[in-house]
Design a protein around this motif. Structure first.
Motif, short mmCIF file in Angstrom:
data_model
loop_
_atom_site.label_atom_id
_atom_site.label_comp_id
_atom_site.label_asym_id
_atom_site.label_seq_id
_atom_site.Cartn_x
_atom_site.Cartn_y
_atom_site.Cartn_z
N ILE A 468 0.85 -1.19 0.00
CA ILE A 468 0.00 0.00 0.00
C ILE A 468 0.88 1.24 0.00
O ILE A 468 1.77 1.37 0.84
CB ILE A 468 -0.94 0.03 1.22
N ILE A 469 0.63 2.11 -0.95
CA ILE A 469 1.34 3.39 -1.03
C ILE A 469 0.33 4.50 -0.79
O ILE A 469 -0.69 4.58 -1.47
CB ILE A 469 2.00 3.58 -2.41
N ASP A 480 -1.01 10.93 11.82
CA ASP A 480 -1.54 9.57 11.98
C ASP A 480 -1.03 8.64 10.90
O ASP A 480 -0.94 7.42 11.10
CB ASP A 480 -3.07 9.60 11.96
N MET A 481 -0.71 9.19 9.72
CA MET A 481 -0.24 8.36 8.61
C MET A 481 1.12 7.73 8.94
O MET A 481 1.43 6.64 8.47
CB MET A 481 -0.12 9.20 7.33
N GLN A 482 1.92 8.44 9.71
CA GLN A 482 3.23 7.92 10.06
C GLN A 482 3.11 6.61 10.84
O GLN A 482 3.96 5.73 10.73
CB GLN A 482 4.02 8.96 10.88
N GLN A 505 3.80 2.41 2.73
CA GLN A 505 4.75 3.51 2.59
C GLN A 505 3.95 4.80 2.44
O GLN A 505 3.11 4.92 1.54
CB GLN A 505 5.64 3.30 1.36
N PHE A 506 4.17 5.76 3.34
CA PHE A 506 3.46 7.03 3.28
C PHE A 506 4.45 8.17 3.07
O PHE A 506 5.52 8.21 3.70
CB PHE A 506 2.68 7.30 4.57
N LYS A 522 10.54 7.68 -6.67
CA LYS A 522 11.67 6.95 -6.09
C LYS A 522 11.43 6.65 -4.63
O LYS A 522 11.71 5.55 -4.15
CB LYS A 522 12.94 7.78 -6.24
N THR A 523 10.90 7.65 -3.91
CA THR A 523 10.72 7.49 -2.47
C THR A 523 9.64 6.47 -2.14
O THR A 523 9.83 5.60 -1.29
CB THR A 523 10.37 8.84 -1.83
N VAL A 524 8.51 6.55 -2.83
CA VAL A 524 7.39 5.68 -2.45
C VAL A 524 7.54 4.27 -2.99
O VAL A 524 6.96 3.32 -2.45
CB VAL A 524 6.04 6.28 -2.92
N LEU A 525 8.32 4.08 -4.04
CA LEU A 525 8.44 2.75 -4.64
C LEU A 525 9.72 2.03 -4.24
O LEU A 525 9.88 0.85 -4.56
CB LEU A 525 8.39 2.86 -6.17
#
Length: 557
Positions: A468-469, A480-482, A505-506, A522-525
């Motif tokens: 889940i991204i 809260d997402m963290q 990954q948030f 790059k960051t999320v994948l």
């Protein structure tokens, strides 16, 4: 609508980061048209990579004389970055026999693609485009193979003696081709030597190749060596062939010359002609290994060589985004500039679609009042085609089409979305094969209102082949997402059950607002490959070879 898509896509670029893998690319062309009625073309392929909007030459193949369907022996080794769009261009030229320059060569066509497309399909076949983007009858096929973590290579030197003479007025002009046997029983060209003119006892130049290229790290894999008599018209005469394994070649280092029909002994084997039964000798003179030689073993799955991704998108249509007709809204559709939702969607989707098996993206919306003419599951589905949108551009167009018909409302509940995708992933889990892995991209602007249900859904999904991204759009408080991300501690359900593995990954889009969307991708994948490996390793599922995957894979019509 396509202009906005292109505007967002064109902002993607290349960044330096640790590569996922090194990949070997091989090139074959078919059906090259003859520009000269009196002779066949002398083809050569240039490979270029796009950097900052410019095409830069990376390397080029050798020139093969008089061939309309060449298989080039030159191997291109490139660094593969899963989370980046690496655009490649292959240009085919007819090189005059009088020179090897490109400036005076005839351009025969070009093909553009991404490295991700080649890697995900393993074999990418596309027509060559001529000047003016007209489609030619010629095709180019590029195959990709991942290099193992071991960088050992071998240096081999072959010679032959008493080869059969195929020419009337001179001696044969022999060259040698070495092939390896693939898992699907096809032959892969490993190396083609130079031609030694007018010589029945040739000694070919020493060449270097990786163990991965030579035998895929399997020392017992059959290798086939074929000797040909070169002819200028491209119709080479067959002289003979033999088979051996790398293990047998390694055992041939004592310098003895012992040739016995039907077996490899020492350094010599017999090359027997198909028709006349004449015998020649072929000798592997030397083999020197740089570093320790290993027998390689598959210990896991490395995305995307062993499974396909199924990418799904969910977009937040809650009222907190603001009226789409207002320029301050996060959903405001500017005629020329993409909003933050579109930028994030294209940045991540451009990467994922290269590995999606059918290129159809199920696209969901949540938080809106659902019009009666929209197909509805537990959330609003905003595409017309039953199997999803055609590529990421299809998602962009569907988003723009449905947005004026929606009434933005609330609340921000994402548990139903996760459960919907988890249902499909659960069916895939029962196959007990490394075939399909699900990625859910959620774009949202606010604080989740069903946090307890969302935590429960994520914990259950951690047992399934899915990731889940979550991209936070706007300037809301995403603290809260963290917690969902799990980087600061293991996420637990309200009942205390921990996640089996980290699948979320948030990132807040505002951190990348003034940079290239490629940096966001790059960051999320970046964590996805390891998440795929973790899942299949935990399940004890080994990757399937390409032939097994294609034979068992079924697609929706």
């Amino acid at each position: 609508m396509s202009n906005i898509y292109e505007s967002a896509a064109n902002t993607l670029g290349l960044f330096n980061s640790p590569c996922l893998a090194k990949v070997e690319l091989r090139v074959t062309c078919k059906g090259i048209s003859d520009r000269d009625a009196l002779s066949k073309p002398d083809p050569c392929v240039l490979i270029k990579m796009q950097s900052h909007g410019q095409w830069l030459e990376v390397d080029r193949t050798e020139v093969i004389r008089s061939s309309i369907s060449p298989t080039f022996s030159k191997v291109f080794t490139v660094d593969f970055y899963f989370e980046e769009v690496q655009r490649l261009r292959y240009e085919l030229y007819d090189i005059s026999s009088n020179h090897n320059g490109i400036k005076e060569a005839d351009f025969l066509g070009a093909m553009e693609c991404t490295l991700g497309q080649i890697v995900s399909q393993r074999k990418l076949t596309k027509p060559l485009l001529k000047q003016g983007s007209t489609v030619s009858k010629s095709f180019i096929m590029v195959t990709a193979e991942e290099l193992t973590g071991n960088d050992d290579y071998v240096e081999l030197s072959f010679s032959a003696r008493k080869l059969d003479d195929k020419d009337f007025f001179s001696k044969s002009d022999p060259f040698l081709e070495i092939f390896r046997m693939n898992d699907d029983d096809t032959l892969q060209l490993v190396h083609r030597t130079e031609t030694v003119m007018n010589n029945l006892n040739p000694v070919w130049k020493t060449f270097k190749t990786s163990l991965n290229s030579l035998c895929s790290g399997d020392h017992d894999r059959p290798l086939k060596c074929t000797v040909w008599d070169w002819d200028s018209n491209g119709k080479h005469d067959y002289i003979g062939e033999y088979q051996a394994t790398f293990k047998e070649m390694r055992g041939a280092m004592d310098g003895r010359q012992v040739g016995v029909k039907g077996r490899w002994d020492g350094v010599c084997v017999r090359v027997r002609e198909r028709c006349k039964g004449k015998v020649g000798w072929c000798m592997c003179q030397s083999e020197r290994c740089k570093g320790k030689v290993h027998t390689f073993e598959v210990i896991g799955v490395k995305l995307p060589f062993d499974c396909h991704l199924s990418s799904q998108v969910a977009i937040d249509f809650t009222a907190s985004n603001g009226d789409p007709h207002n320029s301050c809204s996060l959903h405001y559709i500017h005629p020329y500039q993409p909003n933050e939702y579109l930028k994030a969607l294209v940045a991540v989707g451009e990467i994922c679609q290269d590995y999606d098996s059918d290129k159809m993206f199920p696209a969901f919306g949540f938080g809106a009042q659902i019009p009666p003419d929209f197909k509805c599951y537990c959330v609003c589905v905003f595409f017309q085609h039953v199997y999803g949108c055609a590529g990421i551009q299809g998602v962009v167009e569907a988003y723009q089409t449905c947005l004026p018909k929606l009434q933005l409302y609330g609340p921000t509940n994402i548990a139903p979305i996760i459960q919907k995708v988890a249902s499909s992933a659960s069916q895939e889990m029962h196959t007990k094969e490394a075939m399909q892995y699900f990625i859910l991209l959620i774009l949202t602007d606010g604080v989740i209102t069903d946090m307890a249900d969302t935590r429960e859904a994520i914990v259950q999904a951690s047992h399934l082949p899915m990731s889940i991204i979550i991209v936070g759009v706007g300037s809301a408080d995403f603290s809260d997402m963290q917690m969902l991300d799990g980087d600061d501690g293991i996420l637990r359900s309200p009942k205390g059950e921990p996640c089996l593995r980290d699948i979320v990954q948030f990132v807040p889009f505002r951190n990348f607002k003034h940079g290239s969307p490629a940096e966001l991708a790059k960051t999320v994948l970046a964590e996805v490959p390891n998440q795929v490996v973790d899942y299949y390793n935990n399940k004890g599922i080994k990757p399937k070879v390409p032939s097994e995957f294609e034979s068992s894979r079924t697609f929706a019509p």
